[in-house]
Design a protein around this motif. Structure first.
Motif, PDB file in Angstrom:
ATOM      1  N   ALA A  18       0.821  -1.221   0.000  1.00 49.90           N
ATOM      2  CA  ALA A  18       0.000   0.000   0.000  1.00 49.90           C
ATOM      3  C   ALA A  18       0.850   1.266   0.000  1.00 49.90           C
ATOM      4  O   ALA A  18       0.362   2.332  -0.386  1.00 49.90           O
ATOM      5  N   ALA A  72      -7.531   2.376   0.902  1.00 49.62           N
ATOM      6  CA  ALA A  72      -8.583   2.857   1.802  1.00 49.62           C
ATOM      7  C   ALA A  72      -9.812   1.953   1.780  1.00 49.62           C
ATOM      8  O   ALA A  72     -10.611   1.962   2.714  1.00 49.62           O
ATOM      9  N   GLN A 130      -4.938   1.603   4.276  1.00 51.79           N
ATOM     10  CA  GLN A 130      -4.318   2.945   4.123  1.00 51.79           C
ATOM     11  C   GLN A 130      -3.871   3.472   5.488  1.00 51.79           C
ATOM     12  O   GLN A 130      -2.793   4.043   5.610  1.00 51.79           O
ATOM     13  N   SER A 134       0.117   4.340   6.673  1.00 53.09           N
ATOM     14  CA  SER A 134       0.589   5.714   6.913  1.00 53.09           C
ATOM     15  C   SER A 134       1.337   5.857   8.211  1.00 53.09           C
ATOM     16  O   SER A 134       1.366   5.010   9.040  1.00 53.09           O
TER      17      SER A 134
END
Length: 134
Positions: A18, A72, A130, A134
């Protein structure tokens, strides 16, 4: 509840995937090197994740794997269930009929375990790939 090594490795590998560009082709070898997941296990997981519809594979010189949906739109529950199967906290919570549990005939908790499993699945579903990346 504890995830197996395969489910844990699948989360680690898809999180690394991702972080890449959305259409970038991925290889088991590259993800193995990046994450430390042993190559045979990475290859096995890529097949499992593709079979579950989280990755799409393309053969050939420009081939590889890509995420089927944006990060996401992939949840932690999607990844865990791809590797582990449906989330069921107890032996009986996924069974429609009698289970192998010795207490099955007299158990007063069995009717509620489906709701507990749904709550756990909901919590895992609320965490997206997601967010993990991050």
């Amino acid at each position: 509840m504890r995830l197996t090594h395969l489910a844990d490795y699948a989360v680690v590998m898809l999180t690394a995937a991702a972080r890449r560009a959305p259409a970038e082709r991925l290889s088991a070898a590259a993800l193995s090197e990046e994450t430390g997941v042993p190559l045979p296990t990475a290859q096995k997981l890529m097949g499992i994740l593709a079979h579950a519809g989280l990755l799409t594979s393309t053969r050939g010189a420009q081939g590889g794997y890509v995420l089927t949906r944006p990060a996401a739109a992939i949840s932690l529950a999607d990844i865990v269930e791809a590797v582990e199967g449906p989330i069921a906290l107890t032996l009986c919570s996924g069974a429609d009929g009698p289970s192998d549990c010795a207490l099955d005939a007299h158990c007063r908790i069995k009717p509620h375990m489906g709701a507990v499993g749904n709550a756990v699945r909901g919590a895992l579903h609320a965490v997206s790939l997601q967010e993990l990346a991050s």
